[in-house]
Motif scaffolding. Structure first.
Motif, PDB file in Angstrom:
ATOM      1  N   GLY A 283       0.735  -1.188  -0.091  1.00 14.34           N
ATOM      2  CA  GLY A 283      -0.042  -0.049  -0.038  1.00 14.34           C
ATOM      3  C   GLY A 283       0.813   1.091   0.061  1.00 14.34           C
ATOM      4  N   HIS A 284       1.913   1.107   0.613  1.00 13.43           N
ATOM      5  CA  HIS A 284       3.082   2.317   0.693  1.00 13.43           C
ATOM      6  C   HIS A 284       3.539   2.612  -0.738  1.00 13.43           C
ATOM      7  N   ILE A 285       3.923   1.473  -1.363  1.00 15.04           N
ATOM      8  CA  ILE A 285       4.402   1.430  -2.865  1.00 15.04           C
ATOM      9  C   ILE A 285       3.214   2.286  -3.674  1.00 15.04           C
ATOM     10  N   ASP A 286       1.950   1.794  -3.475  1.00 10.56           N
ATOM     11  CA  ASP A 286       1.041   2.320  -4.223  1.00 10.56           C
ATOM     12  C   ASP A 286       0.843   3.669  -4.015  1.00 10.56           C
ATOM     13  N   ARG A 287       0.852   3.900  -2.744  1.00 15.27           N
ATOM     14  CA  ARG A 287       0.658   5.468  -2.510  1.00 15.27           C
ATOM     15  C   ARG A 287       1.805   6.577  -2.899  1.00 15.27           C
ATOM     16  N   LEU A 288       3.025   5.736  -3.101  1.00 14.63           N
ATOM     17  CA  LEU A 288       4.100   6.535  -3.702  1.00 14.63           C
ATOM     18  C   LEU A 288       4.027   6.680  -5.103  1.00 14.63           C
ATOM     19  N   GLU A 289       3.505   5.840  -5.712  1.00 18.07           N
ATOM     20  CA  GLU A 289       3.255   5.902  -7.029  1.00 18.07           C
ATOM     21  C   GLU A 289       2.344   6.841  -7.520  1.00 18.07           C
ATOM     22  N   GLN A 290       1.212   7.030  -6.418  1.00 17.68           N
ATOM     23  CA  GLN A 290       0.241   8.064  -6.580  1.00 17.68           C
ATOM     24  C   GLN A 290       0.965   9.526  -6.513  1.00 17.68           C
ATOM     25  N   VAL A 291       1.913   9.639  -5.486  1.00 11.25           N
ATOM     26  CA  VAL A 291       2.508  10.816  -5.353  1.00 11.25           C
ATOM     27  C   VAL A 291       3.266  11.402  -6.788  1.00 11.25           C
ATOM     28  N   PHE A 292       4.029  10.206  -7.259  1.00 16.61           N
ATOM     29  CA  PHE A 292       4.806  10.467  -8.482  1.00 16.61           C
ATOM     30  C   PHE A 292       3.791  11.067  -9.636  1.00 16.61           C
ATOM     31  N   GLU A 293       2.672  10.341  -9.760  1.00 13.79           N
ATOM     32  CA  GLU A 293       1.615  10.872 -10.846  1.00 13.79           C
ATOM     33  C   GLU A 293       1.344  12.305 -10.471  1.00 13.79           C
ATOM     34  N   LEU A 294       1.149  12.594  -8.990  1.00  7.87           N
ATOM     35  CA  LEU A 294       0.746  14.118  -8.789  1.00  7.87           C
ATOM     36  C   LEU A 294       1.767  15.074  -9.104  1.00  7.87           C
ATOM     37  N   ILE A 295       2.894  14.604  -9.114  1.00  9.88           N
ATOM     38  CA  ILE A 295       4.057  15.633  -9.632  1.00  9.88           C
ATOM     39  C   ILE A 295       4.342  15.372 -11.023  1.00  9.88           C
ATOM     40  N   GLY A 296       3.765  14.488 -11.709  1.00  7.56           N
ATOM     41  CA  GLY A 296       4.096  14.460 -13.073  1.00  7.56           C
ATOM     42  C   GLY A 296       5.302  13.774 -13.799  1.00  7.56           C
ATOM     43  N   LYS A 297       5.683  12.699 -12.681  1.00  8.65           N
ATOM     44  CA  LYS A 297       7.064  12.184 -12.840  1.00  8.65           C
ATOM     45  C   LYS A 297       6.959  10.628 -12.984  1.00  8.65           C
ATOM     46  N   PRO A 298       7.687   9.862 -13.544  1.00 14.28           N
ATOM     47  CA  PRO A 298       7.504   8.446 -13.418  1.00 14.28           C
ATOM     48  C   PRO A 298       8.053   7.807 -12.321  1.00 14.28           C
ATOM     49  N   ALA A 299       7.199   6.892 -11.818  1.00 18.52           N
ATOM     50  CA  ALA A 299       7.540   6.065 -10.508  1.00 18.52           C
ATOM     51  C   ALA A 299       8.893   5.370 -10.821  1.00 18.52           C
ATOM     52  N   ARG A 300      10.118   5.822 -10.379  1.00 20.20           N
ATOM     53  CA  ARG A 300      11.349   5.160 -10.444  1.00 20.20           C
ATOM     54  C   ARG A 300      12.040   5.334  -9.169  1.00 20.20           C
ATOM     55  N   GLY A 301      12.574   4.246  -8.882  1.00 19.82           N
ATOM     56  CA  GLY A 301      13.561   4.250  -7.905  1.00 19.82           C
ATOM     57  C   GLY A 301      14.947   4.642  -7.955  1.00 19.82           C
ATOM     58  N   LYS A 302      15.602   4.980  -6.971  1.00 18.39           N
ATOM     59  CA  LYS A 302      17.265   5.344  -6.822  1.00 18.39           C
ATOM     60  C   LYS A 302      17.729   4.381  -5.862  1.00 18.39           C
ATOM     61  N   THR A 303      18.858   3.723  -6.197  1.00 19.65           N
ATOM     62  CA  THR A 303      19.660   3.037  -5.194  1.00 19.65           C
ATOM     63  C   THR A 303      19.525   3.597  -3.797  1.00 19.65           C
ATOM     64  N   CYS A 304      19.163   3.128  -2.793  1.00 19.26           N
ATOM     65  CA  CYS A 304      19.321   3.460  -1.353  1.00 19.26           C
ATOM     66  C   CYS A 304      20.011   2.600  -0.690  1.00 19.26           C
ATOM     67  N   ASP A 305      21.609   3.179  -0.709  1.00 22.68           N
ATOM     68  CA  ASP A 305      22.515   2.734  -0.050  1.00 22.68           C
ATOM     69  C   ASP A 305      22.095   2.197   1.643  1.00 22.68           C
ATOM     70  N   ALA A 306      21.376   3.270   2.440  1.00 17.73           N
ATOM     71  CA  ALA A 306      21.228   3.220   3.515  1.00 17.73           C
ATOM     72  C   ALA A 306      20.210   2.042   3.929  1.00 17.73           C
ATOM     73  N   ILE A 307      19.085   1.768   3.100  1.00 19.73           N
ATOM     74  CA  ILE A 307      18.025   0.726   3.388  1.00 19.73           C
ATOM     75  C   ILE A 307      18.892  -0.738   3.038  1.00 19.73           C
ATOM     76  N   LEU A 308      19.790  -0.697   1.938  1.00 23.78           N
ATOM     77  CA  LEU A 308      20.657  -2.034   1.702  1.00 23.78           C
ATOM     78  C   LEU A 308      21.395  -2.267   3.053  1.00 23.78           C
ATOM     79  N   GLY A 309      21.891  -1.359   3.582  1.00 27.74           N
ATOM     80  CA  GLY A 309      22.756  -1.915   4.558  1.00 27.74           C
ATOM     81  C   GLY A 309      21.866  -2.157   5.888  1.00 27.74           C
ATOM     82  N   ILE A 310      20.822  -1.536   6.220  1.00 23.12           N
ATOM     83  CA  ILE A 310      20.061  -1.989   7.103  1.00 23.12           C
ATOM     84  C   ILE A 310      19.427  -3.200   6.834  1.00 23.12           C
ATOM     85  N   LEU A 311      18.958  -3.582   5.933  1.00 22.50           N
ATOM     86  CA  LEU A 311      18.552  -4.921   5.459  1.00 22.50           C
ATOM     87  C   LEU A 311      19.623  -6.003   5.636  1.00 22.50           C
ATOM     88  N   GLU A 312      20.871  -5.631   4.956  1.00 20.38           N
ATOM     89  CA  GLU A 312      22.030  -6.596   5.085  1.00 20.38           C
ATOM     90  C   GLU A 312      22.329  -6.990   6.653  1.00 20.38           C
TER      91      GLU A 312
END
Length: 163
Positions: A54-83
């Motif tokens: 649901g959070h992903i769906d909401r983020l996609e709505q935010v991207f739509e609201l600002i007229g930008k494609p829903a694309r991620g950017k590598t987040c080293d912080a979360i990769l470290g936390i998950l590791e």
């Protein structure tokens, strides 16, 4: 001279960051649910996996609201936390401390998300993006609630078992 960057640019950059992070989190929650031994922790991870979609769906709505494609950017912080979470699952597998470690890892994820969503909501308000701010606030409230649930599981079950 470097190109001038604005709050709009920072907002989009951070939005891409948390979008990537949520996609990684939704992949990792089933692994955490499988590793958990306490039924309430297992159920909590399973519920949060659904909530995260649901959070992903909401983020996609935010991207739509600002007229930008829903694309991620590598987040080293979360990769470290998950590791770190993966290491806990490996190093504490089969021990009484596993669930406490899983809660700790999950709370590190939640705190990162709370920081990101709080910032994005504040920026959205500053930029006059009231619809985006409302979507971000809804997710922020769910992340705070999840963090509280994790604290409850920690103090009532996981930490006691580990001690």
């Amino acid at each position: 001279m470097a190109e001038e960057k604005t709050l709009d640019d920072l907002f989009l950059d951070t939005l891409k960051d948390i979008y990537y992070a949520e996609k990684q989190i939704v992949k990792n929650l089933p692994k955490m649910a499988k590793a958990a031994t306490a039924p309430e922790l297992k159920a909590g991870f399973e519920q949060h996996a659904e909530e995260t979609q649901g959070h992903i769906d909401r983020l996609e709505q935010v991207f739509e609201l600002i007229g930008k494609p829903a694309r991620g950017k590598t987040c080293d912080a979360i990769l470290g936390i998950l590791e770190e979470g993966k290491s806990i699952m490996e190093d504490f597998k089969g021990t009484v401390a596993l669930d406490a470690g899983l809660v700790s890892s999950a709370q590190a994820v939640e705190h990162y998300e709370i920081a990101r969503y709080g910032t994005l909501k504040t920026w959205a308000i500053q930029m006059g993006l009231t619809d985006a701010a409302a979507l971000l606030d809804a997710t922020l409230k769910e992340e705070v609630a999840t963090d509280k649930k994790l604290s409850q599981v920690a103090t009532s079950v996981a930490n006691r078992k580990a001690a």
